[in-house]
Design an enzyme around this catalytic site. Structure first.
Site, PDB file in Angstrom:
ATOM      1  N   TRP A 101      26.801  22.385  14.646  1.00 48.73           N
ATOM      2  CA  TRP A 101      25.928  21.730  15.630  1.00 48.73           C
ATOM      3  C   TRP A 101      25.676  20.287  15.252  1.00 48.73           C
ATOM      4  O   TRP A 101      25.603  19.415  16.120  1.00 48.73           O
ATOM      5  CB  TRP A 101      24.624  22.501  15.800  1.00 48.73           C
ATOM      6  CG  TRP A 101      24.840  23.884  16.345  1.00 48.73           C
ATOM      7  CD1 TRP A 101      24.537  25.066  15.732  1.00 48.73           C
ATOM      8  CD2 TRP A 101      25.430  24.244  17.608  1.00 48.73           C
ATOM      9  NE1 TRP A 101      24.892  26.125  16.528  1.00 48.73           N
ATOM     10  CE2 TRP A 101      25.443  25.657  17.684  1.00 48.73           C
ATOM     11  CE3 TRP A 101      25.948  23.509  18.675  1.00 48.73           C
ATOM     12  CZ2 TRP A 101      25.963  26.344  18.785  1.00 48.73           C
ATOM     13  CZ3 TRP A 101      26.455  24.198  19.779  1.00 48.73           C
ATOM     14  CH2 TRP A 101      26.455  25.585  19.820  1.00 48.73           C
ATOM     15  N   ASP A 171      17.271  18.296  15.159  1.00 49.73           N
ATOM     16  CA  ASP A 171      17.533  19.459  16.005  1.00 49.73           C
ATOM     17  C   ASP A 171      16.953  20.668  15.273  1.00 49.73           C
ATOM     18  O   ASP A 171      17.423  21.039  14.203  1.00 49.73           O
ATOM     19  CB  ASP A 171      19.046  19.605  16.199  1.00 49.73           C
ATOM     20  CG  ASP A 171      19.459  20.886  16.927  1.00 49.73           C
ATOM     21  OD1 ASP A 171      18.578  21.711  17.249  1.00 49.73           O
ATOM     22  OD2 ASP A 171      20.671  21.051  17.162  1.00 49.73           O
ATOM     23  N   LYS A 195      16.634  30.328  20.885  1.00 47.81           N
ATOM     24  CA  LYS A 195      16.798  30.927  19.565  1.00 47.81           C
ATOM     25  C   LYS A 195      15.477  31.573  19.123  1.00 47.81           C
ATOM     26  O   LYS A 195      15.384  32.768  18.982  1.00 47.81           O
ATOM     27  CB  LYS A 195      17.241  29.872  18.541  1.00 47.81           C
ATOM     28  CG  LYS A 195      18.477  29.083  18.943  1.00 47.81           C
ATOM     29  CD  LYS A 195      19.762  29.894  18.839  1.00 47.81           C
ATOM     30  CE  LYS A 195      20.904  29.304  19.648  1.00 47.81           C
ATOM     31  NZ  LYS A 195      21.427  28.049  19.172  1.00 47.81           N
TER      32      LYS A 195
HETATM   33  C1  LIG Z   1      22.445  27.069  19.615  1.00 50.81           C
HETATM   34  C2  LIG Z   1      22.288  25.729  19.029  1.00 50.81           C
HETATM   35  C3  LIG Z   1      22.651  24.574  19.732  1.00 50.81           C
HETATM   36  C4  LIG Z   1      23.272  24.618  21.112  1.00 50.81           C
HETATM   37  O1  LIG Z   1      22.350  24.990  22.051  1.00 50.81           O
HETATM   38  P1  LIG Z   1      22.660  24.972  23.613  1.00 50.81           P
HETATM   39  O2  LIG Z   1      21.297  25.072  24.199  1.00 50.81           O
HETATM   40  O3  LIG Z   1      23.521  26.167  23.889  1.00 50.81           O
HETATM   41  O4  LIG Z   1      23.350  23.709  23.940  1.00 50.81           O
HETATM   42  C5  LIG Z   1      22.426  23.347  19.139  1.00 50.81           C
HETATM   43  N1  LIG Z   1      21.875  23.256  17.920  1.00 50.81           N
HETATM   44  C6  LIG Z   1      21.527  24.357  17.199  1.00 50.81           C
HETATM   45  C7  LIG Z   1      20.927  24.186  15.857  1.00 50.81           C
HETATM   46  C8  LIG Z   1      21.728  25.611  17.739  1.00 50.81           C
HETATM   47  O5  LIG Z   1      21.383  26.698  17.029  1.00 50.81           O
END
Ligand SMILES: *Cc1c(COP(=O)(O)O)cnc(C)c1O
Length: 360
Positions: A101, A171, A195
């Site tokens: 990511w 993030d 998540k």
């Molecule tokens: C799942 C995830 C993403 C991607 O998320 P989307 O909403 O599907 O774009 C980005 N960063 C992390 C840390 C993730 O776990």
């Protein structure tokens, strides 16, 4: 009705209490005569829902007044582009690449300017967090970017990088609300809610208000300009109404659970049960360096692909779902987010012990 122990990395397990409440309110939300799915985002009823959600989140995370909270669409992946579009005034930024990511965010930023890889843990398949105490950060960088919890590889920053005074963007998709954070140490905190917070469809972004300006990169779409969203209190266009409603319920559940200090304690307890077993097992091994272990995502292997597959299959039959590791890593991964009860982790470890004795 039978519910399984769901170890999915995301979309993931939600508190049962929240789901039950939502079910009860499905046809008639608080005397409105309609479902939250059916209501105008401009209605009084919905206004209360979104305002309360924001207020509860602010309380949970102790968000200072000079930070805006935005509820956005497009997922975390779209936000990879929004960060440079809104922040790359000098067209240069530093990225710490600790997994897929982070790498995707880094690659996206390259479309808009010079993205510099400040550190990486790719040399050991992202199984650790690199030393970030003295990074080659230069004065002309607009920000430093991290993925704080690496969902796929199961690592987490235990201390934030020394950004040498530069703004930090994080993030936090897979560690959102898992423990207290000092928001003032960040310029931007954001994450997809699917998540650890709610159903898919929403990104929550906490942004220091001096970063919300008209001074964005040329060509930035109206919708992706943070100022557009901030000026309209996340109601510039139709927001992901139902997702925000469920997130609001999760915030109330977290408050009832005792807030983020209590969640941290519980998450540490849950993770310890699993890691202690992995450290003592003759069959299963964790794949991450101890100092970098995530409380949320726990990858492990047997060292034998066939045995891994057998484990995943038998676990599924026993009611432990989604334990297969990410397609790029293999092995297994147990995601033990806030809503995974401690009983689920205990039952998993018991199942692993049984599997070990039968297959050693
Ligand atoms: C799942 C995830 C993403 C991607 O998320 P989307 O909403 O599907 O774009 C980005 N960063 C992390 C840390 C993730 O776990």
């Amino acid at each position: 009705m039978k519910r399984v122990y769901n170890f999915s990395a995301g979309p993931a397990v939600l508190p049962e209490e929240v789901l039950k409440e939502a079910a009860e309110e499905m046809l008639d939300y608080k005397g409105s005569g309609m479902s939250v799915m059916e209501m105008s985002h401009r209605s009084k009823v919905y206004d209360t829902i979104i305002k309360e959600a924001e207020a509860d989140l602010r309380e949970l995370m102790n968000i200072p007044d000079n930070y805006k909270v935005l509820f956005l669409q497009g997922g975390a992946s779209q936000f990879f582009a929004e960060v440079p579009m809104n922040m790359m005034k000098n067209k240069k930024a530093g990225y710490i690449v600790t997994g897929q990511w982070a790498k995707k965010a880094y690659q996206e930023a390259k479309i808009y300017g010079e993205a510099v890889e400040l550190a990486s843990s790719a040399d050991k398949t992202f199984s650790y967090i690199p030393d970030c105490s003295d990074l080659p950060i230069t004065d002309d960088m607009d920000y430093v970017y991290i993925c704080e919890n690496n969902t796929i590889y199961g690592t987490k920053f235990k201390t934030l990088p020394n950004t040498k005074g530069k703004d930090l963007v994080a993030d936090v998709s897979s560690c959102f609300l898992s423990e207290p954070v000092d928001v003032s140490k960040y310029a931007v905190i954001y994450g997809g809610v699917q998540k650890n917070v709610g159903p898919a469809g929403c990104v929550i972004a906490i942004i220091r208000d001096d970063l919300i300006t008209d001074d964005v990169l040329p060509g930035t779409p109206t919708m992706l300009k943070w100022k557009t969203q901030a000026d309209a209190d996340s109601l510039y266009n139709t927001p992901p109404c139902y997702t925000i409603y469920i997130c609001g319920k999760v915030f109330k559940w977290l408050k009832k659970m005792g807030g983020l200090e209590a969640m941290k304690e519980l998450n540490e307890k849950k993770a310890k049960i699993l890691y202690d077993f992995l450290d003592s097992s003759k069959l299963f091994k964790g794949t991450v360096e101890k100092e970098s272990r995530s409380l949320m995502n726990v990858p492990f292997v047997t060292g034998n692909e066939e045995l891994d597959a057998k484990f995943v299959k038998e676990a599924k039959e026993a009611g432990f779902e989604n334990l297969k590791g990410h397609r790029t890593v293999g092995g297994m991964r147990a995601s033990i987010y806030n809503a995974m009860p401690i009983e689920g982790v205990e039952a998993l470890v018991k199942f692993m012990k049984d599997f070990e004795s039968k297959n050693a």
